[in-house]
Write a protein that holds these residues in place. Sequence first.
Motif, PDB file in Angstrom:
ATOM      1  N   PRO A 127     -73.780  13.327  35.154  1.00  0.00           N
ATOM      2  CA  PRO A 127     -75.046  13.573  35.423  1.00  0.00           C
ATOM      3  C   PRO A 127     -75.994  14.582  34.769  1.00  0.00           C
ATOM      4  O   PRO A 127     -77.176  14.490  34.474  1.00  0.00           O
ATOM      5  CB  PRO A 127     -75.106  14.254  36.893  1.00  0.00           C
ATOM      6  N   ASP A 181     -79.283  13.862  32.943  1.00  0.00           N
ATOM      7  CA  ASP A 181     -80.498  14.455  32.843  1.00  0.00           C
ATOM      8  C   ASP A 181     -81.048  14.904  31.579  1.00  0.00           C
ATOM      9  O   ASP A 181     -82.167  14.924  31.166  1.00  0.00           O
ATOM     10  CB  ASP A 181     -80.232  16.038  33.727  1.00  0.00           C
ATOM     11  N   THR A 234     -82.525  11.877  29.444  1.00  0.00           N
ATOM     12  CA  THR A 234     -83.978  11.272  30.014  1.00  0.00           C
ATOM     13  C   THR A 234     -85.114  12.195  29.885  1.00  0.00           C
ATOM     14  O   THR A 234     -86.291  11.562  30.227  1.00  0.00           O
ATOM     15  CB  THR A 234     -83.865  10.920  31.616  1.00  0.00           C
ATOM     16  N   ARG A 235     -85.104  13.412  29.265  1.00  0.00           N
ATOM     17  CA  ARG A 235     -86.093  14.163  29.204  1.00  0.00           C
ATOM     18  C   ARG A 235     -86.961  13.761  28.208  1.00  0.00           C
ATOM     19  O   ARG A 235     -88.034  13.752  28.310  1.00  0.00           O
ATOM     20  CB  ARG A 235     -85.558  15.692  28.550  1.00  0.00           C
TER      21      ARG A 235
END
Length: 76
Positions: free
Chosen positions: A20, A24, A27-28
């Motif tokens: 995860p 995270d 996907t920024r």
Amino acid sequence: MVSLETFLSELLDSIGAIGPAFVDVATRDPIAAVLVLFGGLFVLAAVGVLGVLALGAIAELVTPSRPGRSHPPEAR
């Protein structure tokens, strides 16, 4: 001093938690996603090459050796 059991438990827990974290970060923005992708590909390629070399070394150990061709006496 940390026991081996505690170390392995924490290591496995951190491996499960890193997925995860990478999602995270990836996907920024698009550049981060490309960097994570290429980093994964580089690691995968390195692990693949090491695996092929290790399998070749193991195969070399378990296969019987074949003598090479001998040169004729006049060629020496």
